[in-house]
Design a protein around this motif. Structure first.
Motif, PDB file in Angstrom:
ATOM      1  N   MET A  80     -12.659  -5.155  11.471  1.00  0.00           N
ATOM      2  CA  MET A  80     -12.168  -4.075  10.646  1.00  0.00           C
ATOM      3  C   MET A  80     -11.888  -4.577   9.246  1.00  0.00           C
ATOM      4  SD  MET A  80      -9.499  -2.323  13.236  1.00  0.00           S
ATOM      5  CE  MET A  80      -9.799  -2.409  14.971  1.00  0.00           C
ATOM      6  N   ALA A  81     -12.900  -4.474   8.357  1.00  0.00           N
ATOM      7  CA  ALA A  81     -12.692  -4.968   7.003  1.00  0.00           C
ATOM      8  C   ALA A  81     -12.032  -3.899   6.173  1.00  0.00           C
ATOM      9  CB  ALA A  81     -14.030  -5.345   6.390  1.00  0.00           C
ATOM     10  N   LEU A  82     -10.995  -4.262   5.482  1.00  0.00           N
ATOM     11  CA  LEU A  82     -10.248  -3.301   4.678  1.00  0.00           C
ATOM     12  C   LEU A  82     -10.134  -3.848   3.267  1.00  0.00           C
ATOM     13  CD1 LEU A  82      -7.425  -2.487   7.195  1.00  0.00           C
ATOM     14  CD2 LEU A  82      -9.387  -1.086   6.655  1.00  0.00           C
ATOM     15  N   ASN A  83     -10.469  -3.008   2.296  1.00  0.00           N
ATOM     16  CA  ASN A  83     -10.403  -3.437   0.900  1.00  0.00           C
ATOM     17  C   ASN A  83      -9.233  -2.794   0.194  1.00  0.00           C
ATOM     18  OD1 ASN A  83     -12.816  -4.901   1.102  1.00  0.00           O
ATOM     19  ND2 ASN A  83     -14.041  -3.021   0.914  1.00  0.00           N
ATOM     20  N   ALA A  84      -8.555  -3.581  -0.644  1.00  0.00           N
ATOM     21  CA  ALA A  84      -7.390  -3.070  -1.377  1.00  0.00           C
ATOM     22  C   ALA A  84      -7.861  -2.394  -2.654  1.00  0.00           C
ATOM     23  CB  ALA A  84      -6.439  -4.211  -1.694  1.00  0.00           C
ATOM     24  N   SER A  85      -7.073  -1.496  -3.218  1.00  0.00           N
ATOM     25  CA  SER A  85      -7.366  -0.850  -4.494  1.00  0.00           C
ATOM     26  C   SER A  85      -6.120  -0.890  -5.349  1.00  0.00           C
ATOM     27  CB  SER A  85      -7.835   0.589  -4.275  1.00  0.00           C
ATOM     28  OG  SER A  85      -6.800   1.344  -3.719  1.00  0.00           O
ATOM     29  N   CYS A  86      -6.291  -0.612  -6.638  1.00  0.00           N
ATOM     30  CA  CYS A  86      -5.162  -0.718  -7.560  1.00  0.00           C
ATOM     31  C   CYS A  86      -4.820   0.638  -8.149  1.00  0.00           C
ATOM     32  CB  CYS A  86      -5.500  -1.677  -8.696  1.00  0.00           C
ATOM     33  SG  CYS A  86      -5.852  -3.353  -8.141  1.00  0.00           S
ATOM     34  N   GLN A  87      -3.606   0.742  -8.601  1.00  0.00           N
ATOM     35  CA  GLN A  87      -3.148   1.967  -9.277  1.00  0.00           C
ATOM     36  C   GLN A  87      -2.486   1.558 -10.583  1.00  0.00           C
ATOM     37  OE1 GLN A  87      -0.152   4.167  -7.254  1.00  0.00           O
ATOM     38  NE2 GLN A  87      -0.426   5.979  -8.494  1.00  0.00           N
ATOM     39  N   ILE A  88      -2.781   2.293 -11.636  1.00  0.00           N
ATOM     40  CA  ILE A  88      -2.237   1.944 -12.949  1.00  0.00           C
ATOM     41  C   ILE A  88      -0.986   2.768 -13.193  1.00  0.00           C
ATOM     42  CG2 ILE A  88      -2.708   1.847 -15.400  1.00  0.00           C
ATOM     43  CD1 ILE A  88      -4.427   0.030 -13.689  1.00  0.00           C
ATOM     44  N   ARG A  89       0.105   2.094 -13.531  1.00  0.00           N
ATOM     45  CA  ARG A  89       1.337   2.783 -13.868  1.00  0.00           C
ATOM     46  C   ARG A  89       1.805   2.297 -15.234  1.00  0.00           C
ATOM     47  NH1 ARG A  89       2.649   1.021  -8.708  1.00  0.00           N
ATOM     48  NH2 ARG A  89       2.602   2.606  -7.089  1.00  0.00           N
ATOM     49  N   GLY A  90       2.523   3.124 -15.960  1.00  0.00           N
ATOM     50  CA  GLY A  90       3.057   2.735 -17.261  1.00  0.00           C
ATOM     51  C   GLY A  90       4.516   2.390 -17.151  1.00  0.00           C
ATOM     52  N   TYR A  91       4.902   1.245 -17.618  1.00  0.00           N
ATOM     53  CA  TYR A  91       6.304   0.836 -17.620  1.00  0.00           C
ATOM     54  C   TYR A  91       6.720   0.575 -19.064  1.00  0.00           C
ATOM     55  CZ  TYR A  91       6.202   0.414 -12.611  1.00  0.00           C
ATOM     56  OH  TYR A  91       6.092   0.688 -11.271  1.00  0.00           O
TER      57      TYR A  91
ATOM     58  N   PRO B 210       1.258   2.340  -2.629  1.00  0.00           N
ATOM     59  CA  PRO B 210       1.729   2.765  -1.302  1.00  0.00           C
ATOM     60  C   PRO B 210       0.816   3.781  -0.630  1.00  0.00           C
ATOM     61  CG  PRO B 210       3.094   3.710  -3.039  1.00  0.00           C
ATOM     62  CD  PRO B 210       2.238   2.685  -3.687  1.00  0.00           C
ATOM     63  N   LEU B 211       0.190   4.659  -1.417  1.00  0.00           N
ATOM     64  CA  LEU B 211      -0.711   5.643  -0.838  1.00  0.00           C
ATOM     65  C   LEU B 211      -1.957   4.978  -0.260  1.00  0.00           C
ATOM     66  CD1 LEU B 211      -0.525   8.512  -3.501  1.00  0.00           C
ATOM     67  CD2 LEU B 211       0.662   8.349  -1.301  1.00  0.00           C
ATOM     68  N   ASP B 212      -2.445   3.974  -0.960  1.00  0.00           N
ATOM     69  CA  ASP B 212      -3.620   3.245  -0.480  1.00  0.00           C
ATOM     70  C   ASP B 212      -3.271   2.445   0.775  1.00  0.00           C
ATOM     71  OD1 ASP B 212      -6.422   2.404  -0.986  1.00  0.00           O
ATOM     72  OD2 ASP B 212      -5.522   0.421  -1.158  1.00  0.00           O
ATOM     73  N   LEU B 213      -2.074   1.888   0.795  1.00  0.00           N
ATOM     74  CA  LEU B 213      -1.626   1.130   1.962  1.00  0.00           C
ATOM     75  C   LEU B 213      -1.552   2.039   3.185  1.00  0.00           C
ATOM     76  CD1 LEU B 213      -0.482  -1.472   3.222  1.00  0.00           C
ATOM     77  CD2 LEU B 213       1.796  -0.711   2.502  1.00  0.00           C
ATOM     78  N   GLU B 214      -0.976   3.223   3.010  1.00  0.00           N
ATOM     79  CA  GLU B 214      -0.869   4.172   4.123  1.00  0.00           C
ATOM     80  C   GLU B 214      -2.249   4.620   4.595  1.00  0.00           C
ATOM     81  OE1 GLU B 214       1.656   8.159   5.379  1.00  0.00           O
ATOM     82  OE2 GLU B 214       1.533   7.571   3.267  1.00  0.00           O
ATOM     83  N   LYS B 215      -3.153   4.827   3.658  1.00  0.00           N
ATOM     84  CA  LYS B 215      -4.513   5.250   4.001  1.00  0.00           C
ATOM     85  C   LYS B 215      -5.209   4.204   4.871  1.00  0.00           C
ATOM     86  CE  LYS B 215      -9.012   6.247   1.898  1.00  0.00           C
ATOM     87  NZ  LYS B 215      -9.761   6.362   0.610  1.00  0.00           N
ATOM     88  N   LYS B 216      -5.093   2.951   4.485  1.00  0.00           N
ATOM     89  CA  LYS B 216      -5.767   1.883   5.225  1.00  0.00           C
ATOM     90  C   LYS B 216      -5.137   1.654   6.602  1.00  0.00           C
ATOM     91  CE  LYS B 216      -7.817  -0.604   1.361  1.00  0.00           C
ATOM     92  NZ  LYS B 216      -8.225   0.656   0.760  1.00  0.00           N
TER      93      LYS B 216
END
Length: 239
Positions: free
Chosen positions: A3-14, A61-67
């Motif tokens: 089960m290969a799972l790839n991570a993705s990134c999300q851009i946030r402004g701080y 967190p949304l990507d983590l839940e999806k995977k």
């Protein structure tokens, strides 16, 4: 079950505060459009203020839940292929047929249907494929003895022995443990990403909140896996 799972990134402004003297024209009472866009943390009458700056965050967190959800769904599909004494088309999902020196999934060559509670029917459009399909099912290691019938292959599903039930239960348990390992690895990777994000400018409060979110997701999906295994084991031993 790989089960290969790839991570993705999300851009946030701080927002990051920068010190320094204000430029010319930055007097108290200025009403230019640029002044209207100033960060809410700036102070009137002083040349210091906060400027928004984009910081790339690696934890999502949304990507983590999806995977994690995908991991659970793959486990459930794997469970469906584990025969427990009743006719289920998913039993034949692992079957591949040798056609002209190529290995072709059975589902791409025929339609599998349920004839009755203990029998599957594999219907083909080309009668010449019947023999190859019968052989593929027989040699797939599913403990099935198919019967060729013109443009169809009848597949009786025998009542499993006690030994076979126990073996199938162990197989289900092994698949569940592999799924748990993936869920734990996803959480660990998420925690590493959060450490990186903290150094990159994420606030400690948000970092803590997201760490709790990652742990909550981990606990939820581990529990879901355990419940799926419990249900599958009960099904195997009762049929």
């Amino acid at each position: 079950m790989a089960m290969a799972l790839n991570a993705s990134c999300q851009i946030r402004g701080y927002a990051s505060k920068k010190g320094g003297k204000g430029g010319k024209g930055g007097k108290k009472g200025s009403s230019s459009d640029d002044d209207d866009d100033e960060d809410s943390g700036s102070r009137k009458g002083k040349g210091k203020g906060a400027e928004p700056s984009g910081v790339e965050m690696t934890f999502d967190p949304l990507d983590l839940e999806k995977k994690m959800g995908q991991c659970l769904e793959r486990l459930k599909k794997d469970f469906m292929t584990m025969r427990a004494g009743t006719a289920n088309p998913a039993i034949l999902d692992p079957v591949v047929v040798k056609i002209d020196k190529k290995m072709v999934p059975l589902r791409d060559l025929a339609q599998v249907s349920i004839k009755d509670a203990k029998t599957l029917m594999v219907n083909v459009s080309d009668a010449e494929l019947t023999t190859a399909i019968e052989k593929a099912i027989r040699e797939a290691g599913l403990n099935l003895n198919p019967i060729a019938e013109n443009k169809a292959v009848k597949v009786p599903v025998p009542k499993p022995t006690k030994e076979f039930r126990e073996s199938l239960t162990k197989q289900a348990s092994t698949s569940a443990e592999k799924a748990k390992t993936i869920i734990r690895k996803l959480r660990q990777d998420g925690m590493k990403d959060l450490k990186t994000d903290l150094k990159a400018g994420m606030s400690s409060d948000e970092n803590y909140t997201l760490e709790k979110k990652a742990q909550t997701l981990h606990d939820k999906y581990i529990k879901d896996i355990e419940e799926a295994l419990k249900a599958k084991s009960k099904e195997i031993m009762s049929n």
